[in-house]
Design an enzyme around this catalytic site. Structure first.
Site: not given
Length: 264
Positions: A76, A208
């Site tokens: 991804h 993140q």
């Protein structure tokens, strides 16, 4: 909902500035409660040379040096398989602004065949020039090491919604069995392809900007071995929501075949 622990385009641009030493980041507001995200929350600073195969990627992801020419990361984090010269890999340092950092451009990306956003979350990035001064991180090719306590490391956010880090952070997280993990995520886990790790109480996790980075442990000979790739999770370090990682042992033969086809 966004489920990955990759940075948005704006944050990736900010990361590039952090790497170049031209930006100081302030902590933004916390992420929305319904966001799926992957930095190392609850971590401590890694020592220079402690994990010499760690790689920072310019799109806002992590990775590990699989061979002198290849970086193993998450599907991804990259686009489709093919020529790609847009990625810069930073290697050899814990401080992204260190004058001794190594930077190398990509020339090709190989994304796992059949990747569609659920499972198969691995990819290889081929570097334009080999990095021969750093060791590589071997991958697990059996399930023998898919248990116990693992180590994670990355330059991602130190708390949910937080800023990217200049210095590499590390933390230890315990294995979470598939049934427990799948119950936490209401059946979204792909047990054969994914492995979970984290504390029931939360507090330590990837976050993140850590996507694509390795989860690793010592093998029987005491060497580091990669068992996971940072993939996704609900928030960062929340109680009862462990981090979800690509289970490297399941894809080991496919990764090796792809690496061979790329000359690495």
């Amino acid at each position: 909902m966004v489920r990955w622990r990759r940075l948005s385009g704006l944050l990736a641009a900010a990361l590039a500035a952090v790497t170049a030493g031209s930006l100081t980041l302030a902590a933004p507001a916390a992420a929305a409660d319904d966001s799926f995200t992957p930095n190392v929350v609850g971590g401590t600073r890694a020592a220079q040379g402690e994990f010499p195969w760690m790689v920072r990627l310019s799109m806002g992801c992590g990775g590990a040096l699989y061979s002198s020419r290849l970086v193993l990361t998450a599907a991804h984090c990259v686009g489709a398989t093919g020529t790609n010269t847009s990625i810069t890999a930073t290697l050899g340092v814990v401080d992204l602004q260190s004058a001794s950092r190594i930077t190398v451009r990509s020339n090709y990306v190989y994304r796992a065949p059949g990747y569609n956003g659920a499972g198969k979350d691995w990819a290889l990035i081929r570097l334009a020039t080999p990095v021969t001064t750093l060791p590589t991180l071997k991958i697990a090719n059996t399930t023998a090491y898919d248990n116990g306590t693992f180590t994670v490391a990355g330059w991602g956010a130190p708390y949910e919604g937080g800023p990217q880090q200049r210095y590499l952070l590390k933390a230890n997280v315990p294995f979470v069995d598939d049934n427990t993990c799948n119950a936490s995520y209401s059946g979204d886990l792909i047990p054969a392809e994914e492995i979970c790790a984290g504390y029931t109480s939360g507090g330590v996790d990837t976050c993140q900007g850590d996507s694509g980075g390795p989860m690793f442990r010592r093998d029987a000979a005491g060497a580091w071995i990669q068992v996971g790739i940072v993939s996704w999770g609900y928030g960062c370090a929340r109680p009862n929501f462990p981090g979800v990682y690509t289970q490297v042992s399941y894809f080991a033969s496919a990764i090796a075949s792809a690496a061979a086809s790329l000359g690495g």
